[in-house]
Design a protein around this motif. Structure first.
Motif, PDB file in Angstrom:
ATOM      1  N   PHE A   1       0.890  -1.102  -0.107  1.00  0.00           N
ATOM      2  CA  PHE A   1      -0.149   0.114   0.025  1.00  0.00           C
ATOM      3  C   PHE A   1       0.717   1.323   0.117  1.00  0.00           C
ATOM      4  O   PHE A   1       0.717   2.155  -0.546  1.00  0.00           O
TER       5      PHE A   1
ATOM      6  N   LYS B   1      -6.026  -7.294  -6.910  1.00  0.00           N
ATOM      7  CA  LYS B   1      -7.580  -7.513  -6.414  1.00  0.00           C
ATOM      8  C   LYS B   1      -8.292  -6.842  -7.475  1.00  0.00           C
ATOM      9  O   LYS B   1      -7.678  -6.059  -8.396  1.00  0.00           O
TER      10      LYS B   1
ATOM     11  N   HIS C   1     -12.101  -7.508  -4.158  1.00  0.00           N
ATOM     12  CA  HIS C   1     -11.681  -6.026  -3.153  1.00  0.00           C
ATOM     13  C   HIS C   1     -13.221  -5.631  -2.658  1.00  0.00           C
ATOM     14  O   HIS C   1     -13.644  -4.763  -3.249  1.00  0.00           O
TER      15      HIS C   1
ATOM     16  N   LYS D   1      -4.154  -6.338   7.997  1.00  0.00           N
ATOM     17  CA  LYS D   1      -4.282  -5.068   9.406  1.00  0.00           C
ATOM     18  C   LYS D   1      -4.223  -6.024  10.510  1.00  0.00           C
ATOM     19  O   LYS D   1      -4.917  -5.601  11.498  1.00  0.00           O
TER      20      LYS D   1
ATOM     21  N   GLY E   1      -3.228  -3.737  12.870  1.00  0.00           N
ATOM     22  CA  GLY E   1      -4.168  -2.909  13.135  1.00  0.00           C
ATOM     23  C   GLY E   1      -4.063  -1.365  12.389  1.00  0.00           C
ATOM     24  O   GLY E   1      -4.098  -0.459  13.005  1.00  0.00           O
ATOM     25  N   SER E   2      -3.468  -1.659  11.298  1.00  0.00           N
ATOM     26  CA  SER E   2      -3.053  -0.547  10.549  1.00  0.00           C
ATOM     27  C   SER E   2      -1.925   0.401  11.088  1.00  0.00           C
ATOM     28  O   SER E   2      -1.833   1.704  11.242  1.00  0.00           O
TER      29      SER E   2
ATOM     30  N   ILE F   1       2.274  -7.193   6.058  1.00  0.00           N
ATOM     31  CA  ILE F   1       2.805  -5.997   6.785  1.00  0.00           C
ATOM     32  C   ILE F   1       3.034  -4.834   5.792  1.00  0.00           C
ATOM     33  O   ILE F   1       3.744  -5.247   4.710  1.00  0.00           O
TER      34      ILE F   1
ATOM     35  N   LYS G   1       9.719   0.836   6.135  1.00  0.00           N
ATOM     36  CA  LYS G   1      10.986   1.184   6.797  1.00  0.00           C
ATOM     37  C   LYS G   1      11.775  -0.381   6.846  1.00  0.00           C
ATOM     38  O   LYS G   1      11.066  -1.182   7.457  1.00  0.00           O
TER      39      LYS G   1
ATOM     40  N   HIS H   1      11.861  -1.848  10.555  1.00  0.00           N
ATOM     41  CA  HIS H   1      10.676  -2.543  10.997  1.00  0.00           C
ATOM     42  C   HIS H   1      10.407  -3.845  10.138  1.00  0.00           C
ATOM     43  O   HIS H   1       9.997  -4.666  10.894  1.00  0.00           O
TER      44      HIS H   1
HETATM   45  N1  LIG Z   1      -9.573  -4.470   2.073  1.00  0.00           N
HETATM   46  C1  LIG Z   1      -8.393  -5.029   1.785  1.00  0.00           C
HETATM   47  O1  LIG Z   1      -8.188  -5.880   0.904  1.00  0.00           O
HETATM   48  C2  LIG Z   1      -7.280  -4.687   2.698  1.00  0.00           C
HETATM   49  C3  LIG Z   1      -7.448  -3.616   3.525  1.00  0.00           C
HETATM   50  C4  LIG Z   1      -6.377  -3.337   4.170  1.00  0.00           C
HETATM   51  C5  LIG Z   1      -5.116  -4.043   4.106  1.00  0.00           C
HETATM   52  N2  LIG Z   1      -4.983  -4.955   3.059  1.00  0.00           N
HETATM   53  C6  LIG Z   1      -3.732  -5.529   3.221  1.00  0.00           C
HETATM   54  O2  LIG Z   1      -2.971  -5.609   4.124  1.00  0.00           O
HETATM   55  C7  LIG Z   1      -1.709  -5.025   4.242  1.00  0.00           C
HETATM   56  C8  LIG Z   1      -1.344  -4.539   5.674  1.00  0.00           C
HETATM   57  O3  LIG Z   1      -2.449  -4.003   6.350  1.00  0.00           O
HETATM   58  P1  LIG Z   1      -2.399  -2.184   6.511  1.00  0.00           P
HETATM   59  O4  LIG Z   1      -2.073  -1.744   5.279  1.00  0.00           O
HETATM   60  O5  LIG Z   1      -3.889  -1.720   7.068  1.00  0.00           O
HETATM   61  O6  LIG Z   1      -1.392  -2.061   7.807  1.00  0.00           O
HETATM   62  P2  LIG Z   1      -0.753  -2.678   8.937  1.00  0.00           P
HETATM   63  O7  LIG Z   1       0.330  -3.721   8.188  1.00  0.00           O
HETATM   64  O8  LIG Z   1      -1.651  -3.433   9.809  1.00  0.00           O
HETATM   65  O9  LIG Z   1       0.077  -1.800   9.683  1.00  0.00           O
HETATM   66  C9  LIG Z   1       1.305  -1.019   8.797  1.00  0.00           C
HETATM   67  C10 LIG Z   1       1.470   0.123   9.747  1.00  0.00           C
HETATM   68  O10 LIG Z   1       2.475  -0.311  10.862  1.00  0.00           O
HETATM   69  C11 LIG Z   1       3.506   0.294  10.972  1.00  0.00           C
HETATM   70  N3  LIG Z   1       4.585  -0.803  11.410  1.00  0.00           N
HETATM   71  C12 LIG Z   1       5.002  -1.962  10.791  1.00  0.00           C
HETATM   72  N4  LIG Z   1       6.062  -2.604  11.392  1.00  0.00           N
HETATM   73  C13 LIG Z   1       6.157  -1.787  12.343  1.00  0.00           C
HETATM   74  C14 LIG Z   1       7.237  -1.869  13.392  1.00  0.00           C
HETATM   75  N5  LIG Z   1       7.975  -3.006  13.742  1.00  0.00           N
HETATM   76  N6  LIG Z   1       7.225  -0.933  14.558  1.00  0.00           N
HETATM   77  C15 LIG Z   1       6.443   0.214  14.300  1.00  0.00           C
HETATM   78  N7  LIG Z   1       5.481   0.395  13.306  1.00  0.00           N
HETATM   79  C16 LIG Z   1       5.439  -0.645  12.448  1.00  0.00           C
HETATM   80  C17 LIG Z   1       3.585   0.581   9.540  1.00  0.00           C
HETATM   81  O11 LIG Z   1       4.706   2.023   9.805  1.00  0.00           O
HETATM   82  P3  LIG Z   1       6.248   1.944   9.027  1.00  0.00           P
HETATM   83  O12 LIG Z   1       5.885   2.226   7.778  1.00  0.00           O
HETATM   84  O13 LIG Z   1       6.613   3.116   9.847  1.00  0.00           O
HETATM   85  O14 LIG Z   1       6.750   0.576   9.392  1.00  0.00           O
HETATM   86  C18 LIG Z   1       2.456   1.170   9.108  1.00  0.00           C
HETATM   87  O15 LIG Z   1       1.962   2.506   9.391  1.00  0.00           O
HETATM   88  C19 LIG Z   1      -2.003  -3.915   3.304  1.00  0.00           C
HETATM   89  O16 LIG Z   1      -1.085  -3.272   2.707  1.00  0.00           O
HETATM   90  C20 LIG Z   1      -2.730  -4.722   2.216  1.00  0.00           C
HETATM   91  O17 LIG Z   1      -1.748  -5.423   1.451  1.00  0.00           O
HETATM   92  C21 LIG Z   1      -6.003  -5.190   2.379  1.00  0.00           C
END
Ligand SMILES: NC(=O)c1ccc[n+]([C@@H]2O[C@H](COP(=O)([O-])OP(=O)(O)OC[C@H]3O[C@@H](n4cnc5c(N)ncnc54)[C@H](OP(=O)(O)O)[C@@H]3O)[C@@H](O)[C@H]2O)c1
Length: 255
Positions: free
Chosen positions: A21, A87, A128, A207, A210-211, A234, A238, A241
């Motif tokens: 993303f 998607k 999606h 997620k 939790g984003s 995830i 960075k 991370h």
């Molecule tokens: N409807 C759908 O199909 C849908 C919806 C949501 C998500 N997704 C998929 O799931 C993926 C992940 O979900 P998401 O985008 O909601 O996010 P997530 O992976 O739940 O969270 C990402 C966030 O966590 C932080 N983070 C990651 N590792 C960290 C660490 N070790 N320490 C501190 N912060 C950390 C990242 O910041 P930094 O950049 O600073 O590391 C970023 O802001 C998406 O990219 C996508 O591929 C699909």
């Protein structure tokens, strides 16, 4: 890195996958911090590190801004053995999500993704969802179109990124892989994950952190301690991370 089977697909996926993303979109985000979009060279270096660390699964979507284009431009020399998913059904146009699950829109979307990703077959394509899982599955053309592309060899595996409990149940009979939200604040699909596992359907968690609002170590431990979860996507930007998350995941599994 540790790898798990992705249901009955025959694929093995790294327990941490890369959610692409943040390399494509920085508008209407749910993350705690805003960020600038990285340029192609930065993405190229970052994705090389992703792969060098053993991650073999990258998830993108037409709704993630320029994510598909970035991947297409950056992975040309590096895509051996890499599993890519995208998607259909959602686009992000002029700052907002637009949904269309009609035959024409879904076909066009798949052709666009193939072109942008610079490949002739996509490993996994998910529906999606806009939240109306049941309506989409039962009253739109999308599942049939995905299956047609699968039979033509342009998609290897199909599934849905679900938003409802009912959607997960309705998607199971026709999905090779399911994407769902599972984290410390949303534990309700534990049973469905087990059911998918027993039926040979791969489970990809979105997620899980939790984003970005959950503590990474506890969040990763929670998600991956379910045997039915094949991989946790995830969306980090960075390298430190990325490395930390892989360490948390591997420590848990090697215990
Ligand atoms: N409807 C759908 O199909 C849908 C919806 C949501 C998500 N997704 C998929 O799931 C993926 C992940 O979900 P998401 O985008 O909601 O996010 P997530 O992976 O739940 O969270 C990402 C966030 O966590 C932080 N983070 C990651 N590792 C960290 C660490 N070790 N320490 C501190 N912060 C950390 C990242 O910041 P930094 O950049 O600073 O590391 C970023 O802001 C998406 O990219 C996508 O591929 C699909």
């Amino acid at each position: 890195m540790v790898y798990r089977k992705l249901g009955k697909t025959g694929l093995s996926v790294s327990v941490i996958g890369y959610g692409a993303f943040k390399i494509g979109r920085n508008q209407k985000i749910k993350y705690p911090e805003t960020y600038a979009l990285p340029g192609v060279n930065q993405v190229k270096t970052f994705l090389k590190t992703v792969i060098d660390l053993g991650i073999n699964y990258i998830d993108t979507a037409p709704a993630y801004g320029i994510s598909e284009e970035q991947i297409g431009k950056c992975l040309e020399e590096n895509r051996n053995d890499l599993i890519l998913s995208t998607k259909v059904g959602e686009q992000f146009i002029h700052g907002r999500s637009v949904y269309d699950f009609s035959q024409k829109a879904v076909e066009k979307s798949i052709h666009n993704s193939l072109k942008k990703l610079k490949i002739d077959c996509i490993d996994i394509v998910y529906v999606h969802s806009d939240g109306n899982d049941k309506q989409i599955i039962q009253n739109s053309a999308v599942v049939e179109v995905l299956q047609n592309f699968k039979s033509k060899g342009m998609i290897r595996f199909v599934g849905m990124s679900c938003k409802t409990d009912e959607g997960i149940v309705l998607a199971m009979p026709w999905s090779d892989v399911l994407m769902l939200e599972y984290n410390l604040n949303r534990k309700q699909n534990k049973k469905e994950i087990q059911q998918a596992f027993e039926n040979g359907i791969g489970v990809v968690v979105k997620k899980g952190l939790g984003s970005g609002w959950l503590a990474p170590e506890t969040a990763i431990r929670f998600v991956l301690s379910h045997q039915g979860v094949s991989t946790l996507l995830i969306a980090t930007s960075k390298v430190e991370h990325l490395k930390e998350n892989i360490e948390f995941a591997c420590d848990l599994i090697n215990q």
